[in-house]
Design an enzyme around this catalytic site. Structure first.
Site, PDB file in Angstrom:
ATOM      1  N   THR A 150       0.850  -1.191   0.000  1.00  0.00           N
ATOM      2  CA  THR A 150       0.000   0.000   0.000  1.00  0.00           C
ATOM      3  C   THR A 150       0.877   1.227   0.000  1.00  0.00           C
ATOM      4  O   THR A 150       1.895   1.243   0.678  1.00  0.00           O
ATOM      5  CB  THR A 150      -0.826   0.033   1.308  1.00  0.00           C
ATOM      6  OG1 THR A 150      -1.640  -1.129   1.330  1.00  0.00           O
ATOM      7  CG2 THR A 150      -1.687   1.273   1.409  1.00  0.00           C
ATOM      8  N   VAL A 179     -11.910  -6.156   2.256  1.00  0.00           N
ATOM      9  CA  VAL A 179     -11.381  -4.827   2.548  1.00  0.00           C
ATOM     10  C   VAL A 179     -10.263  -4.967   3.572  1.00  0.00           C
ATOM     11  O   VAL A 179     -10.417  -5.686   4.570  1.00  0.00           O
ATOM     12  CB  VAL A 179     -12.500  -3.907   3.097  1.00  0.00           C
ATOM     13  CG1 VAL A 179     -11.934  -2.556   3.495  1.00  0.00           C
ATOM     14  CG2 VAL A 179     -13.599  -3.733   2.049  1.00  0.00           C
ATOM     15  N   THR A 201       1.491  -0.349   5.928  1.00  0.00           N
ATOM     16  CA  THR A 201       1.374  -1.301   4.836  1.00  0.00           C
ATOM     17  C   THR A 201       1.668  -2.672   5.423  1.00  0.00           C
ATOM     18  O   THR A 201       2.405  -2.786   6.400  1.00  0.00           O
ATOM     19  CB  THR A 201       2.329  -0.970   3.668  1.00  0.00           C
ATOM     20  OG1 THR A 201       2.202  -1.990   2.673  1.00  0.00           O
ATOM     21  CG2 THR A 201       3.774  -0.880   4.111  1.00  0.00           C
ATOM     22  N   GLY A 204      -3.348  -6.486   6.058  1.00  0.00           N
ATOM     23  CA  GLY A 204      -4.420  -5.692   6.654  1.00  0.00           C
ATOM     24  C   GLY A 204      -5.151  -6.409   7.770  1.00  0.00           C
ATOM     25  O   GLY A 204      -5.509  -5.807   8.790  1.00  0.00           O
TER      26      GLY A 204
END
Ligand code: ASP
Length: 318
Positions: A150, A179, A201, A204
């Protein structure tokens, strides 16, 4: 004082652009948006914006967020398809009183009505990566999720305003609708101009278990230097996850406080980041872990050249 710090080498062109704006007195919101858009627009980065790797269904679903550290306004989109610059949609949503985090079709409808640029974000190159990965998975049981990163940033302008923003295609081959932490406040990002900001990053699913970006801001509020705050938050949470679950996912965090001091910590080898401040020209650093602590040194020209060469090398279908 002004400054901007961002995850990964891929951010450096954006950081450069933001630095040019910030030194002219530019706004932290405008600078960070421009910086993230630069990464989103570059087709060879496989994990952000155009050229991002698709989900299981071969669709590129993107997550992005924007936070204003003066007002604490937050805007975010998740699992949005077919829009060129998710970070700009997130920033636009941050101006709303409600409906600040929109997902999937709802996010797309909003972006459409607001006139954001539509774009098919699936490149031919990403399709080849997809087909190659499908073959690898069926042949050798390779973990589908590797191949993610990310771009996460924290920015400070000369007026003392701070912002944070993220953008990602999340995990390669993720489930449709999955997500990650990047559009989730406190996990993928957090910023308070009275203190500072942080962004993440990594995996997640694990970053969200510890709200690690918020934790870093909390530690900075208690008076810790960004480096200390990052190191403590990442080390402690990594340890916690290993004790309770036997393992910890990748986790790399960057932070900056409202004096332009910055820090970074990671639990992986090979994390890179980009930073620029009033006193520091835009630079890419590489990190290593020495005695449990994250240390960094400027990337060599050789490393930088090799990075671009491998990113843009012709891709063959296996
Ligand atoms: N944090 C991102 C996610 O889980 C991926 C990454 O940063 O590598 O969606």
């Amino acid at each position: 004082m002004w400054g901007i710090i961002a995850t990964w080498r891929m951010a450096v062109e954006g950081v450069q652009k933001a630095a040019d704006m910030l030194k002219e007195g530019g706004d932290a919101g405008d600078a960070i948006e421009a910086a993230v858009r630069e990464v989103e627009d570059f087709p060879y980065y496989k994990s952000v914006g155009y050229g991002g790797l698709p989900n299981e269904e071969m669709e590129v679903e993107l997550d992005a967020a924007f936070m204003d550290g003066d007002t604490l306004d937050i805007g975010a989109v998740a699992a949005i398809r077919d829009f060129a610059n998710p970070v700009s949609i997130a920033r636009r949503l941050a101006k709303e009183k409600v409906n600040n985090l929109l997902v999937g079709e709802g996010a797309e409808k909003f972006a459409h009505k607001e006139g954001f640029e539509r774009k098919n974000m699936l490149t031919d190159r990403a399709k080849i990566h997809y087909r190659n990965r499908v073959k690898e998975i069926t042949q050798q049981e390779i973990r589908p999720y590797s191949g993610h990163d990310t771009v996460g940033m924290v920015c400070l302008d000369t007026k003392g305003k701070m912002t944070s923003a993220t953008s990602t295609s999340g995990l390669f081959m993720k489930k449709k609708g999955r997500v990650g932490d990047s559009p989730v406040s406190g996990s993928g990002f957090y910023v308070d101009s009275k203190v500072g900001g942080a962004s993440a990053t990594g995996l997640g699913e694990d970053v969200m278990k510890g709200c690690v970006s918020y934790e870093i801001v909390r530690l900075m509020r208690e008076g810790l230097h960004p480096q200390e705050a990052c190191q403590r938050a990442v080390s402690q949470f990594d340890k916690e996850l290993r004790e309770r679950r036997g393992k910890a996912g990748d986790m790399s965090l960057i932070a900056m406080n409202n004096k332009g001091e910055w820090g970074v910590a990671t639990n992986i080898e090979g994390f890179s980041f980009a930073v620029a401040t009033e006193n520091l020209k835009p630079v890419v650093y590489l990190t290593r872990i020495v005695d449990g602590k994250c240390v960094h040194e400027p990337a060599t020209q050789e490393w930088l050249d090799e990075y671009m060469r491998t990113r843009t090398a012709p891709l063959v279908e296996k």
